[in-house]
Design a protein around this motif. Sequence first.
Motif, PDB file in Angstrom:
ATOM      1  N   THR A 175       6.971  -5.892  10.039  1.00 61.30           N
ATOM      2  CA  THR A 175       7.487  -5.199   8.891  1.00 61.30           C
ATOM      3  C   THR A 175       7.022  -3.645   8.944  1.00 61.30           C
ATOM      4  O   THR A 175       6.098  -3.409   9.289  1.00 61.30           O
ATOM      5  CB  THR A 175       7.139  -6.083   7.354  1.00 61.30           C
ATOM      6  OG1 THR A 175       5.595  -5.654   7.274  1.00 61.30           O
ATOM      7  CG2 THR A 175       7.453  -7.255   7.480  1.00 61.30           C
ATOM      8  N   LYS A 176       7.717  -2.855   8.223  1.00 61.79           N
ATOM      9  CA  LYS A 176       7.430  -1.582   8.115  1.00 61.79           C
ATOM     10  C   LYS A 176       6.156  -1.289   7.281  1.00 61.79           C
ATOM     11  O   LYS A 176       5.406  -0.559   7.577  1.00 61.79           O
ATOM     12  CB  LYS A 176       8.567  -0.726   7.413  1.00 61.79           C
ATOM     13  CG  LYS A 176       9.811  -0.584   8.274  1.00 61.79           C
ATOM     14  CD  LYS A 176      10.639   0.399   7.710  1.00 61.79           C
ATOM     15  CE  LYS A 176      11.415   0.003   6.692  1.00 61.79           C
ATOM     16  NZ  LYS A 176      12.746   0.711   6.222  1.00 61.79           N
ATOM     17  N   ARG A 177       6.082  -2.239   6.471  1.00 61.10           N
ATOM     18  CA  ARG A 177       4.963  -2.459   5.639  1.00 61.10           C
ATOM     19  C   ARG A 177       3.642  -2.328   6.504  1.00 61.10           C
ATOM     20  O   ARG A 177       2.352  -1.856   6.119  1.00 61.10           O
ATOM     21  CB  ARG A 177       4.870  -3.343   4.504  1.00 61.10           C
ATOM     22  CG  ARG A 177       3.587  -3.171   3.622  1.00 61.10           C
ATOM     23  CD  ARG A 177       3.727  -4.167   2.444  1.00 61.10           C
ATOM     24  NE  ARG A 177       2.353  -4.052   1.609  1.00 61.10           N
ATOM     25  CZ  ARG A 177       2.067  -4.403   0.329  1.00 61.10           C
ATOM     26  NH1 ARG A 177       3.343  -4.604  -0.385  1.00 61.10           N
ATOM     27  NH2 ARG A 177       0.936  -4.469  -0.249  1.00 61.10           N
ATOM     28  N   MET A 178       3.413  -3.505   7.320  1.00 65.07           N
ATOM     29  CA  MET A 178       2.502  -3.537   8.008  1.00 65.07           C
ATOM     30  C   MET A 178       2.320  -2.443   8.829  1.00 65.07           C
ATOM     31  O   MET A 178       0.852  -2.181   9.389  1.00 65.07           O
ATOM     32  CB  MET A 178       2.625  -5.102   8.792  1.00 65.07           C
ATOM     33  CG  MET A 178       2.622  -6.317   7.978  1.00 65.07           C
ATOM     34  SD  MET A 178       3.092  -7.968   8.844  1.00 65.07           S
ATOM     35  CE  MET A 178       1.472  -8.201   9.682  1.00 65.07           C
ATOM     36  N   ILE A 179       3.107  -1.889   9.364  1.00 64.55           N
ATOM     37  CA  ILE A 179       2.990  -0.794  10.350  1.00 64.55           C
ATOM     38  C   ILE A 179       2.216   0.539   9.572  1.00 64.55           C
ATOM     39  O   ILE A 179       1.342   1.041  10.073  1.00 64.55           O
ATOM     40  CB  ILE A 179       4.351  -0.357  11.234  1.00 64.55           C
ATOM     41  CG1 ILE A 179       4.797  -1.275  11.793  1.00 64.55           C
ATOM     42  CG2 ILE A 179       3.952   1.011  11.839  1.00 64.55           C
ATOM     43  CD1 ILE A 179       3.903  -1.708  13.095  1.00 64.55           C
ATOM     44  N   ALA A 180       2.911   0.358   8.342  1.00 66.55           N
ATOM     45  CA  ALA A 180       2.213   1.565   7.402  1.00 66.55           C
ATOM     46  C   ALA A 180       0.918   1.224   7.132  1.00 66.55           C
ATOM     47  O   ALA A 180       0.035   2.064   6.837  1.00 66.55           O
ATOM     48  CB  ALA A 180       3.148   1.594   6.154  1.00 66.55           C
ATOM     49  N   GLU A 181       0.555   0.086   6.740  1.00 67.66           N
ATOM     50  CA  GLU A 181      -0.904  -0.475   6.323  1.00 67.66           C
ATOM     51  C   GLU A 181      -1.590  -0.064   7.732  1.00 67.66           C
ATOM     52  O   GLU A 181      -3.028   0.431   7.404  1.00 67.66           O
ATOM     53  CB  GLU A 181      -1.034  -1.822   6.027  1.00 67.66           C
ATOM     54  CG  GLU A 181      -0.250  -1.998   4.795  1.00 67.66           C
ATOM     55  CD  GLU A 181      -0.179  -3.468   4.104  1.00 67.66           C
ATOM     56  OE1 GLU A 181      -0.230  -4.404   5.130  1.00 67.66           O
ATOM     57  OE2 GLU A 181      -0.087  -3.911   2.909  1.00 67.66           O
ATOM     58  N   GLY A 182      -1.384  -0.335   8.885  1.00 63.99           N
ATOM     59  CA  GLY A 182      -2.026   0.182  10.038  1.00 63.99           C
ATOM     60  C   GLY A 182      -2.356   1.520  10.092  1.00 63.99           C
ATOM     61  O   GLY A 182      -3.447   1.982  10.531  1.00 63.99           O
ATOM     62  N   ILE A 183      -1.417   2.500   9.810  1.00 64.16           N
ATOM     63  CA  ILE A 183      -1.457   3.863   9.947  1.00 64.16           C
ATOM     64  C   ILE A 183      -2.509   4.268   8.964  1.00 64.16           C
ATOM     65  O   ILE A 183      -3.298   4.976   9.079  1.00 64.16           O
ATOM     66  CB  ILE A 183       0.010   4.519   9.808  1.00 64.16           C
ATOM     67  CG1 ILE A 183       0.835   4.257  10.796  1.00 64.16           C
ATOM     68  CG2 ILE A 183      -0.202   6.063   9.313  1.00 64.16           C
ATOM     69  CD1 ILE A 183       2.350   4.534  10.591  1.00 64.16           C
ATOM     70  N   LEU A 184      -2.360   3.564   7.690  1.00 68.34           N
ATOM     71  CA  LEU A 184      -3.336   4.062   6.617  1.00 68.34           C
ATOM     72  C   LEU A 184      -4.703   3.558   7.000  1.00 68.34           C
ATOM     73  O   LEU A 184      -5.747   4.470   6.739  1.00 68.34           O
ATOM     74  CB  LEU A 184      -2.872   3.366   5.415  1.00 68.34           C
ATOM     75  CG  LEU A 184      -1.550   3.894   4.576  1.00 68.34           C
ATOM     76  CD1 LEU A 184      -1.180   2.950   3.405  1.00 68.34           C
ATOM     77  CD2 LEU A 184      -1.571   5.320   4.175  1.00 68.34           C
ATOM     78  N   LYS A 185      -4.879   2.671   7.823  1.00 65.44           N
ATOM     79  CA  LYS A 185      -6.378   2.122   7.883  1.00 65.44           C
ATOM     80  C   LYS A 185      -6.936   3.197   8.967  1.00 65.44           C
ATOM     81  O   LYS A 185      -8.007   3.779   8.820  1.00 65.44           O
ATOM     82  CB  LYS A 185      -6.235   0.818   8.521  1.00 65.44           C
ATOM     83  CG  LYS A 185      -6.900  -0.383   7.794  1.00 65.44           C
ATOM     84  CD  LYS A 185      -6.947  -1.659   8.318  1.00 65.44           C
ATOM     85  CE  LYS A 185      -6.478  -2.609   7.583  1.00 65.44           C
ATOM     86  NZ  LYS A 185      -6.314  -3.952   8.252  1.00 65.44           N
TER      87      LYS A 185
END
Length: 189
Positions: A175-185
Motif C-alpha cells: 500500500t502507499k501507506r506502507m511505502i510512506a511509513e518506510g520513507i518516514l522511518k
Amino acid sequence: MESVLIVSGSEKNTEFLTDLFNAAGLHQIAALRTCGEARRLLLERDFDLVLVSAPLRDESGESLSRQIASKGVSQVILAVQSEYFDAVSAACEDDGVLTIAKPVNKAVFWSALKLAQSAQSRLKRAQAENARLKQKIEDIRIVDRAKCILISYMHMSEKEAHRYIEKQAMDMRSTKRMIAEGILKTYEN
C-alpha cells in the motif's frame, strides 16, 4: 442486537420485559433497579439496547436515558406513565431516545424494539463508515508527510514524490501507506 440492559424498579416489570426480550431472541440480558447501578455498569461495558422503565427509585430515568443515548453506542427505549408521555417524549427525542407510554402492551413493545433494532443497524453502519474514513484520512496524512520528506531530502516535486510512492507501492505490491511509513522511518530517524 445482542445485549440488553433493563433498568426497572419493579421486579414484576423486569420479568415481563425479560420474557419479551427472550421471545425476540435476545438472551444476553442484565437487569438493574436504579439509575446509579446502571451508570456504574455502563462505565464497565456497553449494551446494544437499554430499556429504562420510569420512574426509578433514585430518579425519573429521563436523565439516564438521555445520557446513554448521547454517547451514541446504545439504543435507548424509555417507558413512562402515559400522562407524562408527551412532555418526556418531546424532551428526549432530540437525544435519540425512543419513548413509549406505559402500560406497555406487546404490540407497542414489538414496534419499539423493531425501531430500535433498525436504528442500531444504521448506527453500526455509520460507525463502520466513520472508522473507515478516519483510517483513510490517517493514510493520506502519512503519505503527505512522506511526500514532504521526499521533496525536502530528494529535491523532488510534489508530483514526482507522489508518483514515486505510487510506483513503489505497485512494484512492491504494497500500500502507499506502507511505502510512506518506510520513507518516514528512513528519513525521520
